[in-house]
Write an enzyme that holds these catalytic residues in place. Structure first.
Site, PDB file in Angstrom:
ATOM      1  N   ARG A  51       0.670  -1.260   0.029  1.00 51.52           N
ATOM      2  CA  ARG A  51      -0.111   0.063   0.070  1.00 51.52           C
ATOM      3  C   ARG A  51       0.967   1.178  -0.190  1.00 51.52           C
ATOM      4  O   ARG A  51       0.676   2.205  -0.851  1.00 51.52           O
ATOM      5  CB  ARG A  51      -1.001   0.002   1.113  1.00 51.52           C
ATOM      6  N   THR A  52       1.798   1.170   0.887  1.00 52.90           N
ATOM      7  CA  THR A  52       2.716   2.463   1.176  1.00 52.90           C
ATOM      8  C   THR A  52       3.464   2.907  -0.189  1.00 52.90           C
ATOM      9  O   THR A  52       3.793   3.741  -0.670  1.00 52.90           O
ATOM     10  CB  THR A  52       3.365   2.545   2.193  1.00 52.90           C
ATOM     11  N   LYS A  80      22.067 -10.941   2.347  1.00 48.38           N
ATOM     12  CA  LYS A  80      23.349 -11.291   2.355  1.00 48.38           C
ATOM     13  C   LYS A  80      24.003 -10.814   3.738  1.00 48.38           C
ATOM     14  O   LYS A  80      25.365 -11.078   3.765  1.00 48.38           O
ATOM     15  CB  LYS A  80      24.094 -11.196   1.386  1.00 48.38           C
ATOM     16  N   ARG A 101      11.481   1.797   4.048  1.00 49.66           N
ATOM     17  CA  ARG A 101      10.821   1.459   4.977  1.00 49.66           C
ATOM     18  C   ARG A 101      11.437   0.325   5.647  1.00 49.66           C
ATOM     19  O   ARG A 101      12.228  -0.624   5.057  1.00 49.66           O
ATOM     20  CB  ARG A 101       9.343   0.816   4.614  1.00 49.66           C
ATOM     21  N   HIS A 129       6.001   7.290  10.933  1.00 50.24           N
ATOM     22  CA  HIS A 129       5.318   7.211   9.650  1.00 50.24           C
ATOM     23  C   HIS A 129       4.603   8.478   9.258  1.00 50.24           C
ATOM     24  O   HIS A 129       3.534   8.577   9.115  1.00 50.24           O
ATOM     25  CB  HIS A 129       4.264   6.099   9.731  1.00 50.24           C
TER      26      HIS A 129
END
Ligand SMILES: [Zn+2]
Lengths: 313, 155
Positions: A51-52, A80, A101, A129
């Site tokens: 969504r974001t 890794k 994010r 956020h």
């Protein structure tokens, strides 16, 4: 460190919030605008959030920029064992802006310390956020015509709900009255009530999601009550349906009342509310696109026209 | 406490630093914070000594070393009433309390396991948000979690 980074809504002033909302208004009227011609933007999603990510990537595309990046950590070099610092430094060689994010709290703040490329925090664990907060403010402003002197009722999970905490902090500039509706286990934490006290903001706490509370509200901000938040599952079973909004509960509410929700919802807003003209949560998500266009332009230092309507009171 | 023992505790130092009034339970944290384990100078450490103020106290004496003020102030997290005595030529040349800086880099570990500082090779960074007598509240600059100094985990 780039000063135009946006890590937390707390980093920006009242004036900057208002400036961003004005820019968002402009983008709503003019969504496609090639202000990012020739710019490359990275979207680094160490934790998936479709969504974001789609909202940010659409914002870049509508502004005429290009996007590189990854949508979950499994496909990135961090799987890794590369450190966040090394990933950020590597990507910084290629791009004009990083939108990230991360599942770890404080990751975006740390990223700003290791690069000169501006960083936009698209969520760091349970922490911040800011673009969500800005789109919440934009919805409030759009539906009420002002940010000032509103009665804002927050319902559901007020303890863990990051969006309600950020919204509360951002609204402190605009003389709100808050009503907090929650069960004992999910009450608003004391640090936020102390913040209200220190800013002279009135707030009232309720157990009951009553007609009186709904009747006084200008904004109903609904959140999800999640089972995993409860230490006592019996308590969850007892309260899970107490904070559900049904259409019949909106009878007698103010004409200007609008219902917001950060989405995704589960059952805290009944489907029959969707048909009400007071349901605003889908439009709210759409406004996220314009808010993010505004945030991206600010981060890149690109001047945008603003509409001249007054947000100041 | 015997006379003999008391004399040992205050055995003369020609030059160096005496750190007094460290709470007994935090003495070895102070040793760790100051990096005394790695020093090659004569070090005398006493613990569980009588103290009218603290009940029992610890004391650290390091010969021929004068610590940088910023370095020594770091122990204020765990020993807010510690006194620093700088000894020159058998005399106390300077005596002062420790003072906790407004920001603390390194030393304290963030209590939040999901904090970036617990998952990357980096230093922690705390801001002091309130000071009340012995207890100081620290706030992680990265994740926002707070910790009381009495409960702080020292790295
Ligand atoms: Zn932390």
């Amino acid at each position: 460190m780039n000063k135009r980074s946006l890590v937390s809504i707390d980093d920006i002033s009242r004036e900057e919030i208002i400036d961003l909302l004005r820019r968002a208004q402009y983008f709503e009227a003019n969504p496609t605008h090639k202000l990012l011609d020739g710019k490359v933007v990275a979207t680094l999603f160490f934790e998936p959030s479709t969504r974001t990510r789609l909202s940010f990537e659409t914002a870049v595309n509508r502004l005429g920029g290009r996007v590189i990046g990854f949508s979950d950590a499994a496909t990135s070099s961090s799987s890794k064992g590369e450190t966040l610092k090394d990933t950020i430094k590597m990507v910084s060689n290629y791009v004009d802006l990083i939108i990230m994010r991360h599942y770890l709290e404080g990751a975006a703040r740390y990223a700003t310390e290791v690069t000169d490329v501006p960083i936009i925090n698209a969520g760091d664990g349970a922490n911040q956020h800011p673009s969500q907060t800005l789109l919440d403010l934009y919805s409030i402003y759009k539906t009420q015509g002002t940010l000032y002197d509103l009665n804002i009722t927050m319902v559901g999970d007020l303890k863990y709900g990051r969006t309600v905490h950020s919204l509360l902090m951002a609204m402190k500039y605009f003389r709100p009255t808050f009503h907090f509706v929650a069960c004992d286990e999910l009450r608003m934490p004391s640090q936020y009530k102390e913040l209200c006290d220190s800013c002279g903001i009135k707030y009232y706490e309720h157990h009951d999601f009553s007609a009186d509370v709904i009747g006084a509200a200008d904004i109903l901000y609904m959140t999800r009550v999640q089972r995993e938040r409860f230490s006592d599952l019996l308590e969850y079973e007892r309260v899970k349906n107490l904070y559900t909004l049904r259409r019949s509960m909106l009878e007698g509410s103010k004409p200007n009342l609008r219902v917001l929700h950060p989405l995704p919802r589960v059952n805290e807003i009944d489907q029959d509310v969707d048909e009400s003209e007071k349901a605003y949560y889908f439009e709210q998500a759409r406004g996220g696109l314009f808010a993010r266009q505004a945030i991206i332009c600010r981060a890149l230092g690109i001047d945008t026209p603003t509409l001249t309507t007054s947000i100041e009171s | 406490m015997t006379k003999e023992y008391k004399e040992l505790a205050v055995a003369a130092l020609r030059s160096g630093t005496v750190i007094d009034h460290i709470p007994s339970h935090n003495l070895f944290k102070a040793v760790k914070i100051l990096g005394i384990e790695k020093m090659d100078r004569a070090v005398t450490i006493g613990n569980n000594l009588e103290s009218s103020r603290l009940g029992t106290k610890g004391i650290i004496k390091v010969a021929d070393v004068e610590f940088d003020e910023q370095v020594i102030n770091r122990i204020a997290i765990i020993a807010p009433h510690a006194k620093i005595n700088i000894i020159r030529n058998y005399e106390v040349a300077e005596k002062r309390p420790v003072r906790l800086a407004d920001t603390i880099v390194g030393i304290v570990r963030c209590p939040n396991p999901k904090c970036i500082t617990n998952n990357e090779p980096m230093k922690t960074h705390f801001d002091v948000t309130s000071r009340q007598d012995d207890d100081v509240t620290l706030r992680c600059r990265y994740c926002g979690h707070t910790v009381e100094s009495s409960e702080a985990i020292i790295e």
